[in-house]
Structure formats: C-alpha cells, structure tokens
Design a protein around this motif. Structure first.
Motif, PDB file in Angstrom:
ATOM      1  N   ASP A 122     -37.916  47.631  32.227  1.00 63.04           N
ATOM      2  CA  ASP A 122     -39.170  48.197  31.262  1.00 63.04           C
ATOM      3  C   ASP A 122     -40.389  47.613  31.244  1.00 63.04           C
ATOM      4  O   ASP A 122     -41.235  48.010  31.083  1.00 63.04           O
ATOM      5  CB  ASP A 122     -38.507  48.499  29.898  1.00 63.04           C
ATOM      6  CG  ASP A 122     -37.361  49.520  29.632  1.00 63.04           C
ATOM      7  OD1 ASP A 122     -37.499  50.356  30.615  1.00 63.04           O
ATOM      8  OD2 ASP A 122     -36.481  49.273  28.897  1.00 63.04           O
ATOM      9  N   SER A 123     -40.171  46.132  31.143  1.00 65.61           N
ATOM     10  CA  SER A 123     -41.588  45.472  31.085  1.00 65.61           C
ATOM     11  C   SER A 123     -41.346  44.034  31.870  1.00 65.61           C
ATOM     12  O   SER A 123     -40.087  43.242  31.950  1.00 65.61           O
ATOM     13  CB  SER A 123     -41.939  45.120  29.750  1.00 65.61           C
ATOM     14  OG  SER A 123     -40.721  44.412  29.018  1.00 65.61           O
ATOM     15  N   PHE A 124     -42.455  43.557  32.223  1.00 64.20           N
ATOM     16  CA  PHE A 124     -42.412  42.379  33.080  1.00 64.20           C
ATOM     17  C   PHE A 124     -43.531  41.598  32.869  1.00 64.20           C
ATOM     18  O   PHE A 124     -44.705  41.995  32.669  1.00 64.20           O
ATOM     19  CB  PHE A 124     -42.423  42.882  34.654  1.00 64.20           C
ATOM     20  CG  PHE A 124     -42.387  41.317  35.722  1.00 64.20           C
ATOM     21  CD1 PHE A 124     -41.104  41.160  36.208  1.00 64.20           C
ATOM     22  CD2 PHE A 124     -43.461  40.949  36.243  1.00 64.20           C
ATOM     23  CE1 PHE A 124     -41.199  40.375  37.014  1.00 64.20           C
ATOM     24  CE2 PHE A 124     -43.471  39.815  37.002  1.00 64.20           C
ATOM     25  CZ  PHE A 124     -42.326  39.578  37.599  1.00 64.20           C
ATOM     26  N   VAL A 125     -43.538  40.195  32.622  1.00 64.11           N
ATOM     27  CA  VAL A 125     -44.466  39.323  32.751  1.00 64.11           C
ATOM     28  C   VAL A 125     -44.364  38.129  33.678  1.00 64.11           C
ATOM     29  O   VAL A 125     -43.254  37.649  33.852  1.00 64.11           O
ATOM     30  CB  VAL A 125     -44.712  38.775  31.199  1.00 64.11           C
ATOM     31  CG1 VAL A 125     -43.494  37.844  30.700  1.00 64.11           C
ATOM     32  CG2 VAL A 125     -46.089  37.893  31.114  1.00 64.11           C
ATOM     33  N   GLU A 126     -45.099  37.707  34.132  1.00 68.17           N
ATOM     34  CA  GLU A 126     -45.563  36.326  34.954  1.00 68.17           C
ATOM     35  C   GLU A 126     -45.630  35.008  34.444  1.00 68.17           C
ATOM     36  O   GLU A 126     -46.889  34.981  33.595  1.00 68.17           O
ATOM     37  CB  GLU A 126     -46.538  36.533  36.438  1.00 68.17           C
ATOM     38  CG  GLU A 126     -46.503  35.345  37.208  1.00 68.17           C
ATOM     39  CD  GLU A 126     -45.307  35.345  38.184  1.00 68.17           C
ATOM     40  OE1 GLU A 126     -45.330  34.482  39.095  1.00 68.17           O
ATOM     41  OE2 GLU A 126     -44.439  36.349  37.920  1.00 68.17           O
ATOM     42  N   LYS A 127     -44.818  34.131  34.424  1.00 67.63           N
ATOM     43  CA  LYS A 127     -44.730  32.980  33.535  1.00 67.63           C
ATOM     44  C   LYS A 127     -45.457  32.961  32.232  1.00 67.63           C
ATOM     45  O   LYS A 127     -46.651  32.608  31.996  1.00 67.63           O
ATOM     46  CB  LYS A 127     -45.696  31.959  34.627  1.00 67.63           C
ATOM     47  CG  LYS A 127     -45.021  31.875  35.999  1.00 67.63           C
ATOM     48  CD  LYS A 127     -45.976  30.793  36.913  1.00 67.63           C
ATOM     49  CE  LYS A 127     -45.397  30.603  38.193  1.00 67.63           C
ATOM     50  NZ  LYS A 127     -46.240  29.782  39.232  1.00 67.63           N
TER      51      LYS A 127
END
Length: 426
Positions: A174-179
């Motif tokens: 549903d959601s994604f964040v890089e570092k």
C-alpha cells in the motif's frame, strides 16, 4: 514460467563503500568465500531456478568481471541459455553513463527485443543469499501482480538503510518509502508473525529483487521517463499510482547486502561457522564459479579453528582462526591469522623465483606475522615479523599500501608490506 523469464543483474556503481576492494574491480567482481566472486551468487540462483537467460549490466571497472563471466558461464549449442554482458555505451538515443539502476535497464531495454520473454527479473550483483526464483515467479503469476518486490523482515536499525513498505492483508504493497530516517521509521511498522517480532523485526525491507511483467515495465518506463532508480522512483511510482498491483513476496532465509567493508568482512567470516546460514555444502543448489583445476591445499603444523580454506594453498602457519583463505594463498612459518580474509594469489611463483627473490618480492604472508581483523587483497606481499591488527578504536585512514575502514585493515591488491612493519593496534 522460467523459460519465459529474462534476468537482468545490475553491476552496481562506483562501489565507494567497498573501497579499496573496488579500486580496480567492480562490486560484483569482488572475491567472496575464498574461491567465488559476488556475481556468482545471483547467476547461480538463476541457474538453480532454471533461469538461463541472463544479462549483466556493467559500467565501472568491469574488465575483470567481464573476463570472469566469459571464462565461466558457457552453454552448449543446443541450449537457449546465455549470460551476456550489457556494458554502458553511447547510442543515438543517449550519450550518458547509466544514471541509476532503472536507467541501466532503460538504456539496455532495446537489447531485449530479440528475446522471447514474459517476465523480467531484476537482481543485484552484490548480495549473498539463496532464493528459488521459481517460487517468486509463481507468487507473481498467481497473485496476478504487475510488479512483485521480494521482502525480508528487519529490525529498526536496518530499516533505515533499505526501502521499507507496508503490506495489506492480501499481500499487496500500500505504501513504500526509501531509507526512512531514524525519527520516521516507527511509522513504517508492519504486522508480522511472532517469530519475527520476538527478534525485534517489525519492518518489511526491500531486498532489491523485483519481478515485472513485460508490458508493465515498458509502460512504467514510458510514463516515468526521468526516473533513474528502482528503489527511489520506479517502485514508489508503481505503488502510489494505484494503477498497478504491487505484490510483496515474503522471504525468511539468509540474505546479506554486501554494501560496506564491515558487512563484507562479517558475511565472509560467518561462513566459517559450524552451521552457517548461507550453506555452501549443498548437493542441489550449488554455487558455480570458474573451474581453476588447482591442486589440493596442504598444511604443515597449522592449527585451524573455524577456517574456510580454498584450493591450492600452502600453509606453514601456526594458527588460523575464523578466517577465509583464498586460492593459492601462501602463509609462512609461525604466523597467526585471526578473523581475517586472505584473498590469495592469481598465480604461483616458481621454486627458482622463490629462491632468487627478496622477502618483499614473495607473494603471500611471511614468517612470524600476527594478523587480526584484516582483509588481505590479492597478490599482496607481506614480509616477516609483520603485525597487522585492526580494532574499533582505529580511525579511517589510507596510505599507498593499506586502508582502515570500520576498524578493519585492508591491505591493497598487490601491496608490499616490508619486514617488521606494524599496522594498526600495537
């Protein structure tokens, strides 16, 4: 499914965090476990999964990597299999080097037009793991996903170094964040089985392994012409658009990202354990590499405690403890090695050479040395009565012959260390 899958293995960038091991070679060409190179891991995983169409994308210091692949991976004339090099090149469409992982795939995409495939498997060339890609592809197809990301549970400290995602009860992202930053990471906890939470693993991290359906990859690239990186741009775009079904393939085996000197050092030394998580002694899922036809290793009075010893070594050492010893290593009398990686030598010196050369011209490690918490790169020449001792208290430094990174001393490839030298902790 595997016969309709093409694997694209990313050769990586400059590899600054693995310097000086990447001074003259690309990250995937760095030796590991004594006799292999990092590139052997993804290629072996593909071969063991019956995926035999592979491209390796290279750019920096790729000569030794190209030579290794050319000399190692041969398919017979009755097979459609190949491991081919895709080097960065100037074309009429682009005059730039690869600008990131996604740009590397975009620039080489035209080469895929002659390949019969339905799925694209994106892999990194600098990780240590074993994964059955058939199960990953089966998951991707059965979930009717457009994109699938292989994920692994991690603790908060590790989560800040990877792409982190939240997954719904149907297994889609549903959601994604890089570092995520340390002060934001708490927001990215996922509901995970108790066996992980007991270990403090509350986060799902991307392994940098992706499956794209053929037409989906083409459309995502067309819709995001300026996106250069999978983790930072392509995957978030796919998740946020809500147009695509982005699946999370859960993996709970051993996986190590070889991104720094300390992680490289630790991943190697863990292989010397009684039952290491990364299993080399496997009848089925073998790790393939260049067959060198070397003689067995031989030892004279050496006490070995947790040693991973490669072919063709000659040791008169007093002690080898928790060390990885690479091919053709030569170790002198009364020498002690602890928590070390010795990468070995590319060739033998003849008996007449050894008789006529000075101590500092002899390949390998001399007599009466003490070496601890160190990495000895290939073809180094270490004299007699040399002390090389790493330690957490050491600050990062560099000279012509060695570097200190994360408290580990790295003797550079081909370096000459004179008799009686003292490097590191006294």
């Amino acid at each position: 499914m595997t016969d309709k899958t093409v694997a694209l293995i990313l050769g990586g960038g400059v590899g600054s965090r693995l310097y000086p091991l990447t001074k003259d070679r690309s990250k995937p060409a760095v030796p590991i476990a004594g006799k292999y190179r990092l590139i052997d891991i993804p290629i072996s995983n593909c071969l063991n999964s019956d995926i035999k169409k592979m491209f390796v994308m290279t750019m920096f210091n790729s000569a030794s990597l190209n030579k290794h692949i050319k000399n190692t991976y041969h398919f017979d004339n009755f097979s459609n299999g190949f491991v081919d090099i895709m080097a960065a090149e100037q074309t009429r469409e682009s005059s730039d080097w690869f600008q990131g992982t996604a740009d590397a795939v975009r620039q080489t995409y035209p080469r895929l037009r002659k390949i019969d495939y339905e799925h694209v498997l994106i892999l990194s060339g600098d990780q240590l793991y074993k994964l059955d890609f058939q199960s990953l592809l089966k998951y991707h197809v059965e979930a009717e996903a457009d994109v699938t990301v292989a994920t692994i549970p991690v603790v908060a400290k590790d989560a800040t170094g990877f792409g982190v995602m939240k997954v719904n009860d149907k297994g889609f992202i549903d959601s994604f964040v890089e570092k995520p930053s340390a002060d934001q990471v708490e927001k990215w906890k996922s509901v995970l089985p108790e066996k992980y939470t007991k270990e403090g693993k509350h986060y799902l991290a991307s392994m940098g392994i992706y499956v794209f359906s053929k037409e989906v990859m083409r459309k995502i690239f067309d819709d995001n012409p300026d996106a250069n990186d999978f983790g930072k741009e392509i995957i978030p775009c796919a998740v946020n658009s809500k147009e695509y079904k982005v699946g999370s393939f859960p993996y709970d085996g051993y996986w190590a990202d070889i991104g720094s000197i300390s992680s490289f050092h630790e991943a190697n030394l863990r292989l010397t354990g009684y039952l290491p998580e990364f299993h080399l002694y496997d009848n089925e899922n073998k790790i393939y590499t260049h067959a060198r036809m070397l003689a067995p290793s031989k030892f004279f009075g050496t006490s070995i405690n947790h040693g991973l010893i490669s072919d063709g070594c000659i040791s008169h050492a007093k002690e080898i403890s928790r060390c990885v010893i690479g091919i053709r290593s030569r170790i002198g009398q009364n020498t002690v090695l602890r928590d070390c990686i010795v990468m070995g030598n590319d060739y033998y010196q003849t008996l007449s050479d050894i008789k006529n050369l000075n101590t500092n011209e002899l390949l390998g490690i001399g007599n009466d040395c003490f070496i601890q918490d160190a990495i000895i790169d290939k073809n180094a020449r270490i004299g007699h009565k040399v002390s090389i001792k790493g330690g957490k208290e050491l600050e990062d430094a560099e000279t012509d012959t060695y570097c200190i990174r994360d408290g580990i001393i790295i003797i550079k490839k081909g370096a000459v260390i004179p008799d009686n030298s003292i490097i590191g902790v006294n």
